[in-house]
Design a protein around this motif. Structure first.
Motif, PDB file in Angstrom:
ATOM      1  N   GLU A 157      90.256  75.352  16.523  1.00  0.00           N
ATOM      2  CA  GLU A 157      88.976  74.659  16.632  1.00  0.00           C
ATOM      3  C   GLU A 157      89.058  73.577  17.696  1.00  0.00           C
ATOM      4  OE1 GLU A 157      87.657  72.573  13.162  1.00  0.00           O
ATOM      5  OE2 GLU A 157      89.582  71.598  12.833  1.00  0.00           O
ATOM      6  N   TYR A 217      84.198  72.381  16.087  1.00  0.00           N
ATOM      7  CA  TYR A 217      83.695  73.749  16.153  1.00  0.00           C
ATOM      8  C   TYR A 217      84.853  74.734  16.249  1.00  0.00           C
ATOM      9  CZ  TYR A 217      81.300  77.959  17.656  1.00  0.00           C
ATOM     10  OH  TYR A 217      80.836  79.255  17.742  1.00  0.00           O
ATOM     11  N   PRO A 235      85.318  78.601  16.922  1.00  0.00           N
ATOM     12  CA  PRO A 235      84.589  79.803  17.346  1.00  0.00           C
ATOM     13  C   PRO A 235      84.881  80.979  16.425  1.00  0.00           C
ATOM     14  CG  PRO A 235      86.408  79.321  18.832  1.00  0.00           C
ATOM     15  CD  PRO A 235      86.305  78.159  17.914  1.00  0.00           C
ATOM     16  N   ASP A 236      84.087  82.016  16.567  1.00  0.00           N
ATOM     17  CA  ASP A 236      84.188  83.203  15.713  1.00  0.00           C
ATOM     18  C   ASP A 236      85.617  83.755  15.720  1.00  0.00           C
ATOM     19  OD1 ASP A 236      83.842  85.634  14.380  1.00  0.00           O
ATOM     20  OD2 ASP A 236      81.810  85.874  15.168  1.00  0.00           O
ATOM     21  N   ASP A 247      82.163  81.902  12.560  1.00  0.00           N
ATOM     22  CA  ASP A 247      82.440  80.619  13.203  1.00  0.00           C
ATOM     23  C   ASP A 247      82.097  79.497  12.234  1.00  0.00           C
ATOM     24  OD1 ASP A 247      79.675  80.523  13.244  1.00  0.00           O
ATOM     25  OD2 ASP A 247      79.498  80.171  15.390  1.00  0.00           O
TER      26      ASP A 247
END
Length: 245
Positions: A118, A138, A140-141, A148
């Protein structure tokens, strides 16, 4: 690799500090429960941790933190997690500070692939003994987390004048997309949720003693996902002892 072996490896980083390093910081600690964003990462049990970080004159940081996860089903029964982080910090002036980082969460002893990455960004403003800030994280997927994940939060802390006490508080919200609902329950048991915290630290030299209340609006019902571990996602008060070097 067992949790103890991972912690020893992290501590050994201190013996290999590059010549260009401006500072080296290290700490060991133990918490009655490792809580992150209001949910347990140590199955509600005692969690030891060790960390080491290096800062360069240019303002870049590199750090490793290893924490015992005590076989938590949230992370596939992992013994420990190593959070490996690279980032930067910039003092803009007038008390304003900006931070950014990328962290890899690496799980030791897990059943299956649990590692994920992340990135984060934060901004804070300090005035005297008080500081307020906002943060975003964040991931990501990724298959390991079933989609995500985005967390946005705000925080504040203030040192109580003429005392060794610091009071802190925070609130955040987690959301994201879902590809695999069972894996997504690792970071968001039951779906999107809000977390909050209120704590106090007693700081004397290198020793910090802290008490922290955390809570969430996660439904405490039993969820079908083996990774949800929702019984450790409600209100709780935890204690932490940290020794810094």
């Amino acid at each position: 690799m067992r949790a103890f072996d991972v912690m020893v490896a992290a501590a050994c980083c201190a013996s290999a500090v590059p010549a260009w390093a401006q500072s080296l910081d290290a700490s060991v600690e133990v918490a009655t429960d490792e809580r992150r964003r209001g949910i347990s990462w140590s199955d509600g049990e005692l969690a030891p941790a060790a960390s080491v970080s290096v800062r360069t004159p240019a303002g870049f940081d590199f750090g490793v933190r290893v924490t015992g996860t005590r076989g938590d089903p949230r992370h596939g029964g992992a013994d420990a997690v190593a959070d490996v982080t690279g980032g930067f910090a910039r003092e803009i002036g007038g008390g304003l500070r900006l931070d950014g980082f990328v962290t890899g969460h690496l799980f030791a002893g897990a059943a299956g692939r649990m590692d994920y990455v992340e990135a984060g960004f934060g901004a804070s403003y300090a005035l005297g003994p008080a500081e307020v800030g906002v943060d975003a994280r964040y991931a990501p997927d990724q298959a390991a987390i079933g989609g995500d994940n985005l967390w946005i939060g705000a925080r504040a802390r203030v040192g109580v004048p003429a005392t060794p006490f610091t009071v802190n508080a925070g609130v955040g919200h987690s959301t994201g997309s879902v590809d695999d609902w069972q894996r997504a329950a690792r970071l968001r048991p039951g779906g999107d949720y809000t977390d909050w915290s209120l704590g106090v630290d007693h700081i004397t030299g290198p020793i910090t003693l802290g008490l922290l209340y955390t809570g969430t609006d996660i439904d405490d019902r039993t969820l079908a996902s083996p990774y949800a571990n929702a019984r450790h996602a409600g209100d709780k008060v935890t204690a932490r002892l940290t020794v810094s070097f």
